[in-house]
Write an enzyme that holds these catalytic residues in place. Structure first.
Site, mmCIF file in Angstrom:
data_model
loop_
_atom_site.group_PDB
_atom_site.id
_atom_site.type_symbol
_atom_site.label_atom_id
_atom_site.label_comp_id
_atom_site.label_asym_id
_atom_site.label_seq_id
_atom_site.Cartn_x
_atom_site.Cartn_y
_atom_site.Cartn_z
ATOM 1 N N LYS B 76 92.516 42.227 12.333
ATOM 2 C CA LYS B 76 91.310 42.504 13.123
ATOM 3 C C LYS B 76 90.072 42.391 12.230
ATOM 4 O O LYS B 76 90.117 42.764 11.047
ATOM 5 C CB LYS B 76 91.432 43.924 13.693
ATOM 6 C CG LYS B 76 90.335 44.330 14.672
ATOM 7 C CD LYS B 76 90.679 45.711 15.277
ATOM 8 C CE LYS B 76 89.601 46.183 16.241
ATOM 9 N NZ LYS B 76 89.900 47.523 16.766
ATOM 10 N N SER B 171 89.889 48.293 21.577
ATOM 11 C CA SER B 171 89.031 47.239 21.058
ATOM 12 C C SER B 171 89.778 46.182 20.258
ATOM 13 O O SER B 171 89.185 45.179 19.845
ATOM 14 C CB SER B 171 87.948 47.841 20.181
ATOM 15 O OG SER B 171 88.536 48.517 19.098
ATOM 16 N N SER B 195 92.407 52.201 20.553
ATOM 17 C CA SER B 195 92.091 50.777 20.413
ATOM 18 C C SER B 195 93.236 49.864 20.047
ATOM 19 O O SER B 195 93.085 48.647 20.114
ATOM 20 C CB SER B 195 90.985 50.598 19.362
ATOM 21 O OG SER B 195 89.787 51.123 19.859
#
Lengths: 479, 527
Positions: B76, B171, B195
């Site tokens: 990420k 997210s 997330s």
């Protein structure tokens, strides 16, 4: 260690907080500090000030230590007025600092400077820091206010940018004067930050800091509470690398300056003010102790020579003793990431920058070693040379490195006459040549004998001991 | 090959059935073909190729570093990667190239993993849709799956007429999509309020949140320091456990990691669940919960019961306060953590140089989106001297109560809690954006954020497909530092439910070989 040395209560648990504000030299936008619960509180620092003109009139004062806290340093801002820009040096940002907060117990510049001086000595003795103000290893901010006796403390101003104890004292005294002047003229004191202008000798308001800030304190989430232990609370099987035992550290505290001075007075019979003088110069105490080790001359003599003659020469030529060993690193390491304050050179406004890794070029070392001085004092003690001869030898030692006192004495033929008979003959001869002076002495003129002594000295090319001459003369005169 | 588990591929590499560079090429080609998903912000082609070549050399010599050697992974984009742009999907860090690797990234690289690229996210990990980053939203691969399209009566070979494509959740949506679309075998996400687990549930993959303090946060650009953890996304529980084994452990650079040494482990295969006690928190039966999810939750509970486990209803009484509490604490820490973005040292800097203050203001306005700015303002409000006691301190106290709720439940004999992960299956983007980020986060985090406040481990496991043909996941919450036990139970459950593989063949006509569901009998799993 510092907390213990300053008689503080050590908080076995202390916490870290974030203090938020925006400033170019604060890269994270916050400073990690210990606002809620610092590592040490409620201590005291004793220092001695001169009560009167005489150096022997010293009194001890105490200033309370409010707290000692660990925090981060910010970077350094250099203001370039010419180009209206600010240069930021981030090399020291984030490095760990130790802040000592003193209560407003001091009442003039001298008291503050003396207290700071004593703190410097303590920090150096502990190895916490070299505490050199000129090099930025110790930074001092003064908070000053005035009030009428009996009334509460007045509004205070903060004075920053002080890089020596002397300027600290000056700044404080000038600020006190300024505040009194303002108040007496019906004006108010603003709670502001000021800096000390060295050229003008007074404080000026600083542009940047304005108004009160809300620092939005928040606990630092990345640093767990700092836990310290004592022998009683140490968890069993604890890894000694991972825990700090306050009792263990307390047992290993090095000798503090006040103890050292006390010992000097006891051991060598010196006056207190001499013990202060010995400690005040870096490396001087060690020099002194090395000389004492190698000579049988009386300690008082050694003290006098070191403090008056040796130190005098050093100061005249701006030299350092350079006998001090490297300060040991602070042993109180904790297991979280926090560096120590390293020596950084101070930047004057607009001057060139020094890289953080270079130490400021210090004064050169003194040419006279303890061994040399010890040898010289031993010669003096044995009455191999006279006092005045010794001074000559010292001067020569200073000028020409490598020669020993004995070498110089023989080169310059400064040995005292050891032959008493020969000396008696000279005395006799002088007395014969100056009957008038002899008569003066016999009539009770005490100063006349000095003239005789002087004449004998001259005749012996200063190679006789005046005390011995006086003895012989007196013996002859009385017979 | 890409459809296999990490362990299987690792075995194949060791046996020479495929080489690291071949594996790399397959993944890279699939990444390019699935570019429309927008799962990757940066594809580190050249770096990864070099890594693959090095891995290949090692395999040739028989010196492989371990199970992760040669395995393509994705990270990420809020983890610092040395020499590779790290943006947090924000203008503030566009063009920022870190000089160091996050500890977890370093650990993966030290094991020989191949870093295929940095995945997309909500800006600074704030959001539950992966829709609010500056590089655009991430599309859920299931939008293009046969399963979904058939249910919507769409032509299987339809163009990417995907005006109604679905969100991934967030997210860590990019990471979830990358794993779901077979472009890598594992991806790192982050989990602050759910997330990692949220997008895992929406994308039909396993999303694991370790115990706080087990895995280092050094190099994870912080959102909420006291709640963030690196998350792991994989296609099966066993793979997640493998990655955890590599990542877990004390890091001297992160003072919040625990000192206890972590031994590498293999997940046992549970056969008997009769000694387990499963807790069902009654407060999680929220009115907004979709009937489908509720039904699967119920079925899951029944499954455990039918296999002999004890399934009981438990209570977490302070659940209803957790959203508000989370909001106060999260925004406060965000306000603090975002203070470092001032345009001076790195990242975006505006053109104004009239004064430092003016520069800060413009830089931060230009660099941050509304969501980030909103949270900063809220957080600073809560931290003001006059508000600190009533908001921040109060929220900390409530947090303690919430954490204690879990402690009490676990102390009463419960081994794990079983809850939904999300309220429903993935929604279309057009519908999602009808509400603002804050509203959505408040809604979607409901089952996940209490876990972050308590620092517990949790995992979302895909269970079944909804009526729309979209994945539904359920969450298991374990005791602090009993991550192994948690994953063991999750692994058992995964085996029971046999979640179907996503069918994306139609979309990639010329890549169908990639997706052959091969029979695996011939692959030996011996080391």
């Amino acid at each position: 260690m510092t907390g213990l040395a300053l008689s503080c209560r050590i908080n076995k648990k202390s916490l870290f907080d974030r203090k938020h504000y925006f400033y170019a030299d604060l890269p994270a936008g916050y400073q990690i500090t210990q606002q809620r619960l610092p590592i040490a509180v409620n201590g005291s620092l004793a220092y001695s000030v001169c009560a009167g003109k005489k150096p022997s009139q010293v009194i001890t004062k105490t200033v309370r230590i409010k707290q000692i806290q660990l925090e981060q340093d910010s970077g350094k801002s250099l203001h370039d007025e010419l180009r209206s820009q600010t240069l930021i040096d981030l090399n020291r940002a984030g490095v760990g600092l130790l802040e000592v907060v003193l209560e407003p117990d001091m009442s003039c510049g001298e008291e503050a400077a003396t207290a700071v001086r004593e703190l410097q000595l303590i920090l150096q003795a502990l190895g916490t820091s070299q505490a050199n103000m000129a090099e930025g290893q110790l930074r001092v901010d003064a908070n000053i206010s005035v009030h009428h006796p009996g009334e509460p403390l007045g509004v205070r101003t903060e004075v920053k940018n002080l890089n020596s104890a002397r300027f600290l004292a000056k700044a404080i005294d000038s600020e006190i004067e300024r505040q009194i002047h303002e108040l007496e003229n019906g004006r108010e004191i603003l709670n502001e930050t000021r800096s000390f202008d060295y050229k003008l000798g007074c404080t000026m308001p600083m542009r940047d800091k304005e108004g009160k800030q809300d620092y939005r304190f928040m606990p630092e989430p990345n640093l767990p509470p700092l836990l310290l232990y004592d022998t009683a609370s140490l968890p069993p099987g604890a890894d000694p690398q991972q825990v700090i035992n306050i009792d263990w550290i307390r047992e290993r505290l090095p000798e503090l300056p006040s103890e050292t001075r006390e010992k000097l007075v006891q051991q060598y019979g010196m006056l207190p003010e001499h013990s202060f003088a010995l400690l005040n110069e870096v490396g001087l105490l060690e020099f002194f102790q090395n000389v004492i080790k190698e000579t049988r001359a009386e300690p008082k003599k050694v003290t006098s020579w070191v403090l008056n003659i040796f130190l005098g020469f050093l100061k005249q030529q701006n030299l350092a003793v350079n006998e001090s060993s490297q300060s040991p690193r602070s042993p109180a390491r904790s297991s979280f990431t926090s560096g120590e304050s390293v020596g950084r050179t101070d930047q004057k406004q607009g001057a060139c920058c020094w890289s953080a890794s270079e130490k400021c070029h210090g004064p050169e070392p003194s040419p006279v070693t303890p061994a040399a001085l010890a040898e010289l004092l031993s010669l003096l003690d044995r009455k191999a040379i006279s006092s005045s001869a010794a001074k000559q030898v010292f001067e020569e030692l200073w000028r020409s490195k490598g020669k020993t006192p004995s070498q110089i004495v023989s080169e310059k033929r400064l040995e005292l006459m050891q032959d008493e008979e020969a000396l008696e003959r000279v005395c006799h001869a002088v007395m014969e040549e100056h009957p008038q002076v002899v008569m003066d002495v016999k009539r009770g003129n005490s100063r006349a004998i000095n003239k005789l002594i002087g004449l004998v000295l001259k005749a012996t090319l200063s190679r006789a001991d005046p005390t011995v001459i006086k003895e012989i003369l007196e013996k002859k005169l009385s017979s | 090959m890409l459809g296999r588990t990490l362990r299987e591929v690792s075995a194949a590499l060791k046996q020479g059935q495929i080489t690291p560079t071949e594996l790399y090429q397959k993944c890279l080609s699939l990444i390019k073909k699935t570019k429309f998903l927008n799962a990757y912000i940066t594809v580190s082609e050249d770096v990864a190729l070099k890594q693959a070549e090095d891995s290949e050399k090692r395999y040739k010599k028989g010196h492989s570093l371990g199970d992760l050697d040669g395995i393509p992974i994705a990270v990420k984009d809020n983890f610092s990667t040395s020499g590779i742009e790290t943006t947090c999907a924000s203008n503030m860090l566009k063009g920022y190239v870190p000089p160091y690797n996050a500890t977890v990234v370093q650990k993966l690289l030290d094991q020989g993993a191949i870093l295929m690229g940095k995945t997309n996210l909500d800006e600074f990990a704030m959001g539950s849709g992966s829709t609010d980053g500056v590089f655009g939203p991430v599309k859920n691969p299931w939008s293009y799956s046969k399963q979904y399209r058939e249910k919507r009566k769409q032509k299987p070979h339809g163009e990417k007429e995907d005006s109604n494509w679905l969100i991934t959740g967030g997210s860590s949506g990019g990471s979830a999509a990358a794993v779901a679309a077979f472009t890598c075998f594992a991806a790192l996400g982050s989990d602050t309020g759910g997330s990692t687990r949220n997008p895992a549930a929406h994308c039909g993959v396993v999303g694991f949140k370790p115990s706080y303090g087990l895995v280092s946060r050094h190099g994870l650009i912080p959102l909420v320091n006291s709640m963030d953890v690196p998350g792991i996304l994989t296609r099966c529980v066993d793979d997640a456990a493998l990655v955890l084994g590599v990542l877990a452990g004390h890091d001297p650079k992160d003072s919040t990691t625990v000192q206890d040494p972590v031994k590498p482990f293999t997940l046992p295969t549970l056969t008997d669940v009769s000694k387990l006690c499963i807790g069902i928190p009654k407060e999680y039966l929220a009115p907004e919960l979709s009937s489908e999810v509720r039904s699967f939750w119920s079925k899951a509970a029944n499954l455990f019961e039918s296999e002999g486990a004890k399934v009981i209803e438990v209570s977490l009484p302070h659940t209803s306060y957790s959203i508000v509490c989370y909001h106060v604490l999260c925004t406060s820490e965000v306000a603090s953590n975002m203070a470092r973005f001032d345009g001076l040292e790195y990242g975006h800097r505006c053109d104004i140089d009239v004064s430092t203050e003016a520069m800060y203001a413009a830089t931060r306005r230009e660099g941050f989106n509304d969501v980030v700015r909103g949270r900063i303002l809220s957080g600073n409000f809560f931290l003001l001297k006059e508000n600190y006691e009533n908001y921040f301190i109060k929220a900390q106290k409530v947090r303690r109560l919430i954490a204690n709720d879990f402690v009490n439940v676990f102390n009463s004999g419960v081994d794990v809690l079983l809850t939904p992960t999300t309220l429903s299956d993935a929604v279309p983007y057009l519908e999602f954006i009808k509400e603002d980020n804050r509203t959505r986060s408040a809604q979607d985090d409901i089952f996940t954020q209490a876990v972050n406040m308590a620092g517990l481990p949790a995992v979302s496991v895909p269970v079944a497909l909804s009526n729309q043909g979209l994945p539904i996941g359920l969450q298991f919450i374990g005791r602090a530092f009993r991550d192994q036990q948690l994953l063991t139970i999750a692994k058992w459950f995964e085996k029971q439910v046999q979640f179907p593989v996503i069918q994306l063949q139609e979309l990639m006509d010329d890549c169908s070989s990639v997706f052959e569901i091969e029979k695996l009998g011939s692959v030996s799993l011996k080391q």
